[in-house]
Write a protein that holds these residues in place. Structure first.
Motif, PDB file in Angstrom:
ATOM      1  N   SER A 158      30.348  22.755  11.033  1.00 23.60           N
ATOM      2  CA  SER A 158      31.060  23.108  11.805  1.00 23.60           C
ATOM      3  C   SER A 158      30.668  22.366  13.675  1.00 23.60           C
ATOM      4  N   ALA A 159      31.444  21.754  12.530  1.00 23.78           N
ATOM      5  CA  ALA A 159      31.624  20.611  12.418  1.00 23.78           C
ATOM      6  C   ALA A 159      31.483  20.128  12.568  1.00 23.78           C
ATOM      7  N   VAL A 160      32.968  18.181  11.594  1.00 22.92           N
ATOM      8  CA  VAL A 160      33.334  17.486  11.029  1.00 22.92           C
ATOM      9  C   VAL A 160      33.020  17.389  11.031  1.00 22.92           C
ATOM     10  N   PRO A 161      33.698  17.864  10.369  1.00 28.59           N
ATOM     11  CA  PRO A 161      33.807  17.850   9.860  1.00 28.59           C
ATOM     12  C   PRO A 161      33.670  17.280   9.983  1.00 28.59           C
ATOM     13  N   ALA A 162      32.999  17.762  10.571  1.00 26.94           N
ATOM     14  CA  ALA A 162      33.191  17.750  10.659  1.00 26.94           C
ATOM     15  C   ALA A 162      33.276  17.193  10.613  1.00 26.94           C
ATOM     16  N   GLY A 163      33.210  18.474   9.502  1.00 29.73           N
ATOM     17  CA  GLY A 163      33.014  18.548  10.361  1.00 29.73           C
ATOM     18  C   GLY A 163      32.864  17.898   9.840  1.00 29.73           C
ATOM     19  N   VAL A 164      32.953  16.047   9.630  1.00 28.89           N
ATOM     20  CA  VAL A 164      32.244  15.937   9.896  1.00 28.89           C
ATOM     21  C   VAL A 164      33.841  16.029  10.318  1.00 28.89           C
ATOM     22  N   SER A 165      33.036  15.292  10.381  1.00 26.16           N
ATOM     23  CA  SER A 165      33.560  15.197  10.612  1.00 26.16           C
ATOM     24  C   SER A 165      33.626  13.883  11.601  1.00 26.16           C
ATOM     25  N   HIS A 166      33.778  13.152  11.931  1.00 26.74           N
ATOM     26  CA  HIS A 166      33.637  11.713  12.237  1.00 26.74           C
ATOM     27  C   HIS A 166      35.022  10.874  12.692  1.00 26.74           C
ATOM     28  N   GLN A 167      34.590   9.741  13.874  1.00 28.46           N
ATOM     29  CA  GLN A 167      35.926   8.863  12.972  1.00 28.46           C
ATOM     30  C   GLN A 167      35.722   7.875  12.147  1.00 28.46           C
ATOM     31  N   LEU A 168      36.594   7.856  10.805  1.00 28.29           N
ATOM     32  CA  LEU A 168      36.958   6.893  10.541  1.00 28.29           C
ATOM     33  C   LEU A 168      38.087   6.034  10.101  1.00 28.29           C
ATOM     34  N   GLU A 169      38.152   5.241  11.639  1.00 28.85           N
ATOM     35  CA  GLU A 169      39.266   4.466  11.731  1.00 28.85           C
ATOM     36  C   GLU A 169      38.804   3.289  11.784  1.00 28.85           C
TER      37      GLU A 169
ATOM     38  N   ASP B 271      39.261  11.348  21.513  1.00 29.66           N
ATOM     39  CA  ASP B 271      38.293  10.773  21.403  1.00 29.66           C
ATOM     40  C   ASP B 271      37.085  11.835  22.163  1.00 29.66           C
ATOM     41  N   LEU B 272      37.867  12.741  22.688  1.00 32.89           N
ATOM     42  CA  LEU B 272      37.540  13.239  23.684  1.00 32.89           C
ATOM     43  C   LEU B 272      37.492  14.782  22.891  1.00 32.89           C
ATOM     44  N   ALA B 273      38.315  15.088  22.101  1.00 29.19           N
ATOM     45  CA  ALA B 273      38.700  16.805  21.116  1.00 29.19           C
ATOM     46  C   ALA B 273      37.897  15.970  20.105  1.00 29.19           C
ATOM     47  N   ARG B 274      37.208  15.212  19.834  1.00 28.91           N
ATOM     48  CA  ARG B 274      36.872  14.714  18.280  1.00 28.91           C
ATOM     49  C   ARG B 274      34.826  14.701  19.175  1.00 28.91           C
ATOM     50  N   GLY B 275      34.896  14.420  20.346  1.00 25.82           N
ATOM     51  CA  GLY B 275      33.315  14.679  20.700  1.00 25.82           C
ATOM     52  C   GLY B 275      32.899  16.214  20.558  1.00 25.82           C
ATOM     53  N   LEU B 276      33.932  16.882  21.713  1.00 21.54           N
ATOM     54  CA  LEU B 276      33.949  18.621  21.570  1.00 21.54           C
ATOM     55  C   LEU B 276      33.426  18.937  19.902  1.00 21.54           C
ATOM     56  N   ALA B 277      34.277  18.475  18.691  1.00 22.77           N
ATOM     57  CA  ALA B 277      34.137  18.951  17.737  1.00 22.77           C
ATOM     58  C   ALA B 277      32.455  18.142  17.312  1.00 22.77           C
TER      59      ALA B 277
ATOM     60  N   GLY C 285      32.671  10.848  20.451  1.00 22.99           N
ATOM     61  CA  GLY C 285      34.132  10.776  19.283  1.00 22.99           C
ATOM     62  C   GLY C 285      34.041   9.839  19.487  1.00 22.99           C
ATOM     63  N   MET C 286      34.160   8.366  19.950  1.00 19.11           N
ATOM     64  CA  MET C 286      34.742   6.867  19.211  1.00 19.11           C
ATOM     65  C   MET C 286      32.995   6.764  18.394  1.00 19.11           C
ATOM     66  N   ILE C 287      31.994   7.217  18.325  1.00 23.09           N
ATOM     67  CA  ILE C 287      30.929   7.221  17.665  1.00 23.09           C
ATOM     68  C   ILE C 287      31.280   8.203  16.745  1.00 23.09           C
ATOM     69  N   ALA C 288      31.609   9.544  16.096  1.00 23.17           N
ATOM     70  CA  ALA C 288      31.138   9.732  15.649  1.00 23.17           C
ATOM     71  C   ALA C 288      30.755  10.463  14.371  1.00 23.17           C
ATOM     72  N   LEU C 289      30.781   8.996  13.416  1.00 18.50           N
ATOM     73  CA  LEU C 289      30.132   9.208  12.502  1.00 18.50           C
ATOM     74  C   LEU C 289      28.934   8.692  12.625  1.00 18.50           C
ATOM     75  N   THR C 290      28.716   7.781  13.834  1.00 13.63           N
ATOM     76  CA  THR C 290      27.147   7.427  14.132  1.00 13.63           C
ATOM     77  C   THR C 290      26.208   9.143  14.533  1.00 13.63           C
ATOM     78  N   VAL C 291      26.824   9.255  15.375  1.00 17.49           N
ATOM     79  CA  VAL C 291      26.117  10.839  15.721  1.00 17.49           C
ATOM     80  C   VAL C 291      26.161  11.651  14.750  1.00 17.49           C
ATOM     81  N   TYR C 292      26.674  11.621  14.143  1.00 16.54           N
ATOM     82  CA  TYR C 292      26.806  13.166  13.190  1.00 16.54           C
ATOM     83  C   TYR C 292      25.787  13.022  11.910  1.00 16.54           C
ATOM     84  N   VAL C 293      25.420  11.311  11.825  1.00 16.08           N
ATOM     85  CA  VAL C 293      24.052  10.985  10.282  1.00 16.08           C
ATOM     86  C   VAL C 293      23.229  11.428  11.460  1.00 16.08           C
ATOM     87  N   LEU C 294      23.388  10.650  12.497  1.00 16.32           N
ATOM     88  CA  LEU C 294      22.166  10.834  13.504  1.00 16.32           C
ATOM     89  C   LEU C 294      21.388  12.090  13.715  1.00 16.32           C
TER      90      LEU C 294
END
Length: 419
Positions: free
Chosen positions: A7-18, A37-43, A344-353
């Protein structure tokens, strides 16, 4: 002690997929990109709180913030994922012709990569319910809608939020009382390869079932079609979000108290735990064994009910509107929040890490730090947040995309050859 959810990023990923951050002059103002990006970072931070933070029973402001973030962070990720899908496929107008076909192919390729990456992370056997595989299938599910206008997308999102939870409940009931799902899983190549329940899990039984998470992405697609440079539109977004949150959580509270024996049925289904928080918090737990029909009245963030979909979507819209307004009107404060936006700009990376970090340290100090005294997890959570901000701030100073975002872009480059 800790909640097993992304919970996020969903995820959640959540993550940035651009695949590409489009030039600000062409599609978005710099302020709006920073706000997203700010909203995604908070997520991301909400996701961290669910995975490595203290238990919400610590109480006080810390416990309340943790309880508020859990579940709603993944919904925010999903809404922003829908936003990203529209950015890739074209906004304010969808791409057509060759450009449109290439954009659709990129989304499809990304979806496949996310499914594979999600199962790789799941194989690490951490306590996290990895959201990426669900995200991959979600992108494929909502992709046919990418040409619709904002109003039509909003209607589809609302209709699916009203209908799909009841459909999911019926399907889950049939799974509990029948054996057809075992037959489907037995013949599912994805289930054999991944060692999971495959498509049945992704669609129906998992933590983020596609059937009830698609409305979040569709709502994000509708938001992306709006002209968010206009303050009136942002205010309208916040108002609608607040109304949805009120209807979702308030409606659940009212229903649970008005429907005879609803609270008793929910409490009995969750192993006798109190159901008083079921209208807004995941602390109510999940049904053990058979799920009563009264469960459809709760609004706990991961309950997969209409009330929860409405409430979570509303909160996500309010947070997004606030971040967009902050980025547009308060440049000094926005500069202070740059490290959060960088996450938020590198959300996929920090999620995986963060999942890899949990896997790496689990046998050393993680169990002692997280599952011991509840407050001992707070320094761990702060360390994860600080580490993510430091990494993101340094990386984005020199590079346009995160390392995994860049690899994802490379993986989808064959789409450029589509005619």
């Amino acid at each position: 002690m800790r909640q097993n959810a992304a919970s996020a990023v969903p995820a959640g990923v959540s993550h940035q997929l651009e695949a590409e951050r489009p030039p600000a002059a062409a599609t978005s103002s710099p302020g709006r990109l920073i706000g997203i990006d700010l909203a995604r970072g908070l997520a991301v931070f909400g996701m961290y709180s669910a995975h490595v933070g203290p238990d919400v029973t610590v109480g006080g402001p810390v416990g309340f913030l943790l309880e508020t973030a859990r579940g709603r962070s993944s919904a925010l990720f999903a809404l922003l994922a829908g936003f990203s899908l529209v950015i890739i496929t074209g906004r304010p107008l969808p791409r057509t012709g060759r450009s449109g076909r290439q954009a659709v192919a990129r989304i499809a390729m990304r979806a496949v990569v996310l499914v594979v990456l999600g199962y790789v992370l799941t194989a690490l056997d951490t306590s996290v319910d990895v959201i990426l595989s669900f995200y991959g299938l979600l992108f494929l599910a909502v992709l046919p809608l990418y040409r619709l206008r904002a109003g039509t997308l909003a209607v589809v999102a609302a209709a699916s939020a009203l209908i799909t939870p009841q459909v999911l409940y019926a399907i889950r009931q049939s799974i509990e009382t029948g054996n057809w799902s075992n037959a489907v899983t037995g013949g599912d190549p994805l289930a054999r390869i991944s060692g999971t329940d495959g498509m049945v899990e992704l669609l129906f039984t998992g933590e983020y079932p596609v059937l009830t998470w698609a409305p979040y992405l569709i709502a994000g697609m509708a938001v992306a079609r709006l002209d968010l440079t206009r303050s009136g539109v942002r205010s309208l977004l916040a108002f609608i979000g607040g109304a949805l949150a009120f209807v979702g959580y308030g409606g659940s509270w009212l229903a649970l108290h008005l429907v005879p024996r609803a609270l008793t049925a929910v409490a009995a289904a969750t192993d006798g735990d109190s159901a008083t928080s079921a209208w807004w918090s995941d602390t109510v737990g999940t049904p053990e064994g058979s799920t009563p029909a009264a469960w459809l009245l709760v609004a706990a963030p991961h309950s997969q009910t209409t009330f929860s979909l409405l409430g979570n979507t509303g909160v996500a819209m309010v947070v997004l509107a606030a971040c967009l307004t902050l980025a547009e009107r308060m440049p000094r404060l926005t500069r202070l929040a740059r490290p959060v936006a960088a996450v938020g700009m590198i959300a996929l990376t920090v999620y995986v890490l963060h999942i890899v970090a949990l896997w790496f340290f689990v046998d050393v100090w993680y169990v002692a730090a997280i599952e011991g005294e509840t407050m001992s997890a707070l320094p761990v959570l702060l360390a994860f947040i600080a580490g993510a901000m430091l990494l993101a701030a340094v990386w984005t100073r020199f590079f346009r995309r995160g390392p995994l975002e860049h690899l994802l872009d490379i993986a989808t480059r064959p789409a450029r050859h589509i005619r």
